[in-house]
Motif scaffolding. Structure first.
Motif, mmCIF file in Angstrom:
data_model
loop_
_atom_site.group_PDB
_atom_site.id
_atom_site.type_symbol
_atom_site.label_atom_id
_atom_site.label_comp_id
_atom_site.label_asym_id
_atom_site.label_seq_id
_atom_site.Cartn_x
_atom_site.Cartn_y
_atom_site.Cartn_z
ATOM 1 N N GLU A 121 0.902 -1.268 -0.007
ATOM 2 C CA GLU A 121 -0.080 -0.101 -0.136
ATOM 3 C C GLU A 121 0.880 1.373 -0.035
ATOM 4 O OE1 GLU A 121 0.445 -1.292 4.270
ATOM 5 O OE2 GLU A 121 0.048 -2.322 2.589
ATOM 6 N N ILE A 122 2.002 1.162 -0.006
ATOM 7 C CA ILE A 122 3.182 2.403 0.182
ATOM 8 C C ILE A 122 3.424 2.450 -1.226
ATOM 9 C CG2 ILE A 122 5.199 3.312 0.979
ATOM 10 C CD1 ILE A 122 2.985 3.186 3.151
ATOM 11 N N ARG A 123 3.395 3.756 -1.634
ATOM 12 C CA ARG A 123 4.043 4.248 -2.914
ATOM 13 C C ARG A 123 5.408 4.650 -2.664
ATOM 14 N NH1 ARG A 123 1.250 5.340 -7.466
ATOM 15 N NH2 ARG A 123 2.311 6.880 -8.016
ATOM 16 N N ILE A 124 6.264 4.023 -3.097
ATOM 17 C CA ILE A 124 7.854 4.061 -2.779
ATOM 18 C C ILE A 124 8.553 5.306 -3.505
ATOM 19 C CG2 ILE A 124 7.999 1.946 -1.939
ATOM 20 C CD1 ILE A 124 9.867 1.336 -4.595
ATOM 21 N N GLU A 125 7.806 5.912 -4.512
ATOM 22 C CA GLU A 125 8.267 7.053 -5.248
ATOM 23 C C GLU A 125 9.143 7.991 -4.502
ATOM 24 O OE1 GLU A 125 5.270 5.851 -5.811
ATOM 25 O OE2 GLU A 125 5.380 5.052 -7.752
ATOM 26 N N ALA A 126 8.274 8.575 -3.337
ATOM 27 C CA ALA A 126 8.872 9.608 -2.444
ATOM 28 C C ALA A 126 10.442 9.033 -1.773
ATOM 29 C CB ALA A 126 7.946 10.200 -1.307
ATOM 30 N N ALA A 127 10.382 7.563 -1.412
ATOM 31 C CA ALA A 127 11.489 7.133 -0.777
ATOM 32 C C ALA A 127 12.683 6.963 -1.630
ATOM 33 C CB ALA A 127 11.183 5.649 -0.122
ATOM 34 N N ILE A 128 12.378 6.603 -3.001
ATOM 35 C CA ILE A 128 13.344 6.595 -4.168
ATOM 36 C C ILE A 128 13.865 7.932 -4.272
ATOM 37 C CG2 ILE A 128 13.734 6.044 -6.404
ATOM 38 C CD1 ILE A 128 13.290 3.691 -4.567
ATOM 39 N N ASP A 129 12.999 9.170 -4.177
ATOM 40 C CA ASP A 129 13.523 10.293 -4.610
ATOM 41 C C ASP A 129 14.461 10.854 -3.212
ATOM 42 O OD1 ASP A 129 11.936 10.797 -6.742
ATOM 43 O OD2 ASP A 129 10.653 11.755 -5.900
ATOM 44 N N TYR A 130 14.055 10.378 -1.960
ATOM 45 C CA TYR A 130 15.023 10.729 -0.857
ATOM 46 C C TYR A 130 16.570 10.117 -1.031
ATOM 47 C CZ TYR A 130 16.207 10.692 4.158
ATOM 48 O OH TYR A 130 16.868 10.897 5.185
ATOM 49 N N LEU A 131 16.489 8.774 -1.399
ATOM 50 C CA LEU A 131 17.552 7.865 -1.418
ATOM 51 C C LEU A 131 18.376 8.367 -2.725
ATOM 52 C CD1 LEU A 131 15.939 4.326 -0.824
ATOM 53 C CD2 LEU A 131 17.116 5.710 0.684
ATOM 54 N N VAL A 132 17.673 8.709 -3.658
ATOM 55 C CA VAL A 132 18.465 9.524 -5.009
ATOM 56 C C VAL A 132 19.360 10.770 -4.229
ATOM 57 C CG1 VAL A 132 18.587 10.731 -7.156
ATOM 58 C CG2 VAL A 132 17.171 8.452 -6.628
ATOM 59 N N LYS A 133 18.744 11.418 -3.584
ATOM 60 C CA LYS A 133 19.112 12.683 -2.952
ATOM 61 C C LYS A 133 20.410 12.425 -1.911
ATOM 62 C CE LYS A 133 18.146 16.156 0.473
ATOM 63 N NZ LYS A 133 18.681 15.864 1.607
ATOM 64 N N LYS A 135 22.118 9.539 -2.032
ATOM 65 C CA LYS A 135 23.111 9.129 -2.826
ATOM 66 C C LYS A 135 24.152 10.216 -3.470
ATOM 67 C CE LYS A 135 24.495 5.926 -6.304
ATOM 68 N NZ LYS A 135 24.235 4.574 -7.323
ATOM 69 N N ASP A 136 23.374 11.118 -4.163
ATOM 70 C CA ASP A 136 23.973 12.413 -4.756
ATOM 71 C C ASP A 136 24.922 13.298 -3.704
ATOM 72 O OD1 ASP A 136 22.773 11.691 -7.146
ATOM 73 O OD2 ASP A 136 21.398 13.414 -6.846
ATOM 74 N N GLU A 137 24.422 13.014 -2.525
ATOM 75 C CA GLU A 137 25.340 13.631 -1.330
ATOM 76 C C GLU A 137 26.414 12.821 -0.767
ATOM 77 O OE1 GLU A 137 22.528 14.957 1.536
ATOM 78 O OE2 GLU A 137 21.278 16.242 0.181
ATOM 79 N N LEU A 140 24.988 7.494 1.128
ATOM 80 C CA LEU A 140 24.656 6.034 0.919
ATOM 81 C C LEU A 140 24.617 5.633 -0.417
ATOM 82 C CD1 LEU A 140 21.418 5.978 0.006
ATOM 83 C CD2 LEU A 140 21.165 6.475 2.559
ATOM 84 N N ASP A 141 24.546 4.465 -0.615
ATOM 85 C CA ASP A 141 24.380 3.895 -1.879
ATOM 86 C C ASP A 141 22.983 2.938 -1.581
ATOM 87 O OD1 ASP A 141 24.486 3.078 -4.493
ATOM 88 O OD2 ASP A 141 26.600 2.116 -4.406
ATOM 89 N N TRP A 142 22.268 2.680 -2.743
ATOM 90 C CA TRP A 142 21.135 1.682 -2.569
ATOM 91 C C TRP A 142 20.831 1.109 -3.792
ATOM 92 C CZ3 TRP A 142 16.757 2.787 -5.683
ATOM 93 C CH2 TRP A 142 16.682 3.893 -6.380
#
Length: 148
Positions: A121-133, A135-137, A140-142
């Protein structure tokens, strides 16, 4: 999904392309039918399954763990692995708390690698955006497991 047994078994997955030097992984699972098992822990190296997926697995002999054959039914859960780099260690709990707020639960492998589980039931797009940010900093890696 109801269990046919209260006992968990290990289902073995062969990894033809080793992940992090690991050639296979065994996951806890509940028997739910003839040669069918519902996965009960997050995968760490197997990238083709997720929490609560039902898999078909067959043991070659009675005293051996069943070997993965195929995914029988997807649970809809998504597994995302994060590896907190040295630069992110001071913010690790803040990162994990943010992942919780975005809908994930997590398991800890070694205080650096975490398996995040996102229920269907969780749309993970917001989490992916957060993880990309992150990683860019260079915090972390994912990576994300297969879904279909």
């Amino acid at each position: 999904m109801s269990d046919d047994s209260d006992e968990l078994v290990k289902v073995h997955f062969d990894l033809p392309e080793p992940d992090m030097g690991v050639g296979g992984e065994s996951l806890w699972a509940a028997p739910v039918g003839l040669h069918l098992y519902e996965l009960r822990n997050s995968p760490w190296h197997v990238r083709t399954v997720n929490w609560l997926d039902v898999v078909e697995a067959v043991a070659a002999k009675d005293n051996e763990w069943p070997e993965f054959v195929r995914v029988h039914k997807r649970s809809g859960h998504r597994t995302v692995h994060i590896y907190v780099l040295e630069a992110g260690q001071a913010q690790k709990q803040e990162i994990l708390d943010a992942c919780n707020r975005l809908g994930a639960t997590y398991e800890n492998m070694n205080d650096k690698m975490y398996a995040l589980d996102f229920p269907p039931e969780i749309r993970i797009e917001a989490a992916i955006d957060y993880l990309v940010k992150l990683k860019d900093e260079d915090l972390l890696d994912w990576r994300i497991n297969d879904f279909e």
